[in-house]
Design an enzyme around this catalytic site. Sequence first.
Site, short mmCIF file in Angstrom:
data_model
loop_
_atom_site.label_atom_id
_atom_site.label_comp_id
_atom_site.label_asym_id
_atom_site.label_seq_id
_atom_site.Cartn_x
_atom_site.Cartn_y
_atom_site.Cartn_z
N LYS A 13 33.90 44.92 47.40
CA LYS A 13 33.06 43.73 47.12
C LYS A 13 33.81 42.44 47.43
O LYS A 13 33.28 41.54 48.07
CB LYS A 13 32.65 43.68 45.63
CG LYS A 13 31.90 44.89 45.14
CD LYS A 13 31.55 44.78 43.66
CE LYS A 13 32.74 44.73 42.73
NZ LYS A 13 33.58 45.93 42.69
N ARG A 88 27.75 42.76 35.08
CA ARG A 88 28.29 44.12 35.02
C ARG A 88 27.63 44.92 33.91
O ARG A 88 27.99 46.07 33.69
CB ARG A 88 29.77 44.04 34.72
CG ARG A 88 30.64 44.40 35.90
CD ARG A 88 32.05 44.12 35.46
NE ARG A 88 33.03 44.77 36.21
CZ ARG A 88 33.76 44.19 37.14
NH1 ARG A 88 33.55 42.95 37.48
NH2 ARG A 88 34.70 44.85 37.76
N ARG A 127 45.99 48.89 47.65
CA ARG A 127 45.65 47.46 47.62
C ARG A 127 46.86 46.61 47.25
O ARG A 127 47.64 46.94 46.37
CB ARG A 127 44.54 47.20 46.60
CG ARG A 127 44.32 45.70 46.39
CD ARG A 127 43.05 45.34 45.71
NE ARG A 127 42.81 46.07 44.49
CZ ARG A 127 41.63 46.08 43.88
NH1 ARG A 127 40.61 45.43 44.40
NH2 ARG A 127 41.48 46.76 42.76
N ARG A 160 47.98 44.98 41.39
CA ARG A 160 47.37 44.61 40.12
C ARG A 160 47.73 45.62 39.03
O ARG A 160 47.75 46.82 39.30
CB ARG A 160 45.84 44.54 40.28
CG ARG A 160 45.37 43.24 40.87
CD ARG A 160 43.91 43.21 41.21
NE ARG A 160 43.00 43.88 40.31
CZ ARG A 160 41.70 43.97 40.51
NH1 ARG A 160 41.17 43.42 41.59
NH2 ARG A 160 40.93 44.60 39.67
N ARG A 171 38.06 52.72 34.78
CA ARG A 171 37.17 51.70 35.35
C ARG A 171 35.95 52.35 36.02
O ARG A 171 34.83 51.84 35.93
CB ARG A 171 37.95 50.82 36.34
CG ARG A 171 38.88 49.84 35.62
CD ARG A 171 39.98 49.33 36.53
NE ARG A 171 39.48 48.54 37.63
CZ ARG A 171 40.19 48.27 38.72
NH1 ARG A 171 41.44 48.70 38.84
NH2 ARG A 171 39.67 47.55 39.69
P1 AP5 Z 1 38.36 44.99 47.30
O1 AP5 Z 1 37.58 44.17 48.25
O2 AP5 Z 1 39.49 44.38 46.56
O3 AP5 Z 1 37.38 45.78 46.30
P2 AP5 Z 1 36.55 45.27 45.04
O4 AP5 Z 1 35.25 46.00 45.05
O5 AP5 Z 1 36.49 43.78 45.01
O6 AP5 Z 1 37.49 45.86 43.91
P3 AP5 Z 1 37.97 45.34 42.50
O7 AP5 Z 1 38.91 46.41 41.99
O8 AP5 Z 1 38.51 43.94 42.58
O9 AP5 Z 1 36.69 45.38 41.68
P4 AP5 Z 1 36.57 45.48 40.20
O10 AP5 Z 1 35.12 45.30 40.11
O11 AP5 Z 1 37.12 46.64 39.50
O12 AP5 Z 1 37.58 44.34 39.68
P5 AP5 Z 1 37.37 42.85 39.23
O13 AP5 Z 1 38.48 42.06 39.77
O14 AP5 Z 1 35.98 42.39 39.47
O15 AP5 Z 1 38.90 46.26 48.13
C1 AP5 Z 1 39.74 47.23 47.54
C2 AP5 Z 1 40.84 47.64 48.55
O16 AP5 Z 1 40.25 48.31 49.65
C3 AP5 Z 1 41.61 46.45 49.15
O17 AP5 Z 1 42.93 46.88 49.37
C4 AP5 Z 1 40.91 46.19 50.50
O18 AP5 Z 1 41.79 45.64 51.46
C5 AP5 Z 1 40.47 47.60 50.87
N1 AP5 Z 1 39.18 47.63 51.57
C6 AP5 Z 1 38.07 46.88 51.31
N2 AP5 Z 1 37.07 47.25 52.12
C7 AP5 Z 1 37.56 48.27 52.89
C8 AP5 Z 1 36.99 49.07 53.91
N3 AP5 Z 1 35.72 48.91 54.28
N4 AP5 Z 1 37.76 50.03 54.48
C9 AP5 Z 1 39.05 50.21 54.09
N5 AP5 Z 1 39.65 49.47 53.13
C10 AP5 Z 1 38.90 48.52 52.53
O19 AP5 Z 1 37.53 43.00 37.63
C11 AP5 Z 1 38.76 43.32 37.04
C12 AP5 Z 1 38.58 43.45 35.53
O20 AP5 Z 1 38.12 42.19 34.99
C13 AP5 Z 1 37.52 44.45 35.06
O21 AP5 Z 1 38.04 45.76 34.98
C14 AP5 Z 1 37.14 43.89 33.68
O22 AP5 Z 1 38.13 44.18 32.73
C15 AP5 Z 1 37.17 42.39 33.94
N6 AP5 Z 1 35.86 41.86 34.35
C16 AP5 Z 1 35.58 41.21 35.53
N7 AP5 Z 1 34.29 40.85 35.57
C17 AP5 Z 1 33.74 41.28 34.40
C18 AP5 Z 1 32.41 41.22 33.86
N8 AP5 Z 1 31.39 40.65 34.54
N9 AP5 Z 1 32.20 41.77 32.64
C19 AP5 Z 1 33.21 42.32 31.94
N10 AP5 Z 1 34.47 42.41 32.39
C20 AP5 Z 1 34.74 41.89 33.61
#
Ligand code: AP5
Length: 216
Positions: A13, A88, A127, A160, A171
Site C-alpha cells: 500500500k 482499519r 523491507r 521496523r 498483524r
Molecule cells: P509496503 O509498501 O511498505 O507495504 P504496506 O502495505 O504499506 O505495509 P505496512 O507493513 O506498512 O502496512 P501496515 O498496514 O502493516 O503498517 P502501517 O505502517 O500502516 O511494502 C512492503 C515491502 O514490500 C517493502 O519492502 C516494499 O519495497 C516491497 N514491495 C512493495 N510492493 C512490492 C511489489 N509489488 N513487489 C515486490 N516488493 C514489493 O501500520 C503500522 C502499525 O501502526 C499497525 O500495526 C498499528 O499498530 C498502527 N496503525 C496504523 N494505522 C492504524 C489504524 N488506522 N488503526 C489502528 N492502528 C493503526
Amino acid sequence: MKLILIGAPGVGKGTQAKRLSEKFDVPHIATGDILREAVRLGTAVGLKAKGFMEAGNLVPDAVMIEIVEERFEQGDTRTGYILDGFPRTVHQAEALDQLLARLGLPPQGVILFECDDEVITARIAGRRTCEKCQRPYHVRFSPPKREDVCDVDGGKLIQRPDDSEAKVRERLKNYRDQTAPLIPYYERRGLLRRVDAKNSPEAVSTAVETVVSCFR
Ligand code: AP5
C-alpha cells in the site's frame, strides 16, 4: 484524486500510495507513518501508541480517529488525498464517512490490494524503511542505489521493530479479524475495486492506474 487504499500489512500500500501521491500531487496520509513519527518524537500520542504497535496490535479507534481528524484540519486535502492504513476497523470507517461528508470530500474509490501471505512475509522480511521520510525499500525487489541509504533524502534505512516474523503473524491475524470486514462495507457502497498485488511494483502500478481511470 480522493482515494482510500486498504490491504494486509506488507502488501504494498505504502509503495503505491507514494507513487499516486506524486503523480496526482495530493497528500499521502499514512497513519502508520504519523504514528511512527509520534513515537520517535515521544509525543503523548506516540507514548499511547508505542506498546500497541510493538505488539503488532491496532491502536485504539478513538486515538486514530482524532489523529485523522487533526490531519484533515491542515487543509491541504481540498484537491485530494491518498489515505493509506486508515480506516482499519468498521468503526473507523464510519467515523471517516462522517468526517469526509462534513468536509465535502467523499472518496472516489477504495482500492483493495490482494496477495498471498507467503509473498507478504517475504516482502516484510526484506523491507528497509527510511528513518526520515519512511519511504519503503526492499533488499531484493526495490533496492536503494546505495546500501542502507534513502535515494530521496539520504536518510538511514532501518528495519521496523514490528517487522519480525512473530509480529507479522499477529498483524496478519488482526487484519483478518478487524480490517477485512471493510471489504463488504465498501463493496456495499459500490466503491471497492480489487488489485492483484503479487506482481512487480511497476506491474501493480499499471493495474492501479487502470482502476483509478475508472474512478475519474
Ligand atoms: P509496503 O509498501 O511498505 O507495504 P504496506 O502495505 O504499506 O505495509 P505496512 O507493513 O506498512 O502496512 P501496515 O498496514 O502493516 O503498517 P502501517 O505502517 O500502516 O511494502 C512492503 C515491502 O514490500 C517493502 O519492502 C516494499 O519495497 C516491497 N514491495 C512493495 N510492493 C512490492 C511489489 N509489488 N513487489 C515486490 N516488493 C514489493 O501500520 C503500522 C502499525 O501502526 C499497525 O500495526 C498499528 O499498530 C498502527 N496503525 C496504523 N494505522 C492504524 C489504524 N488506522 N488503526 C489502528 N492502528 C493503526
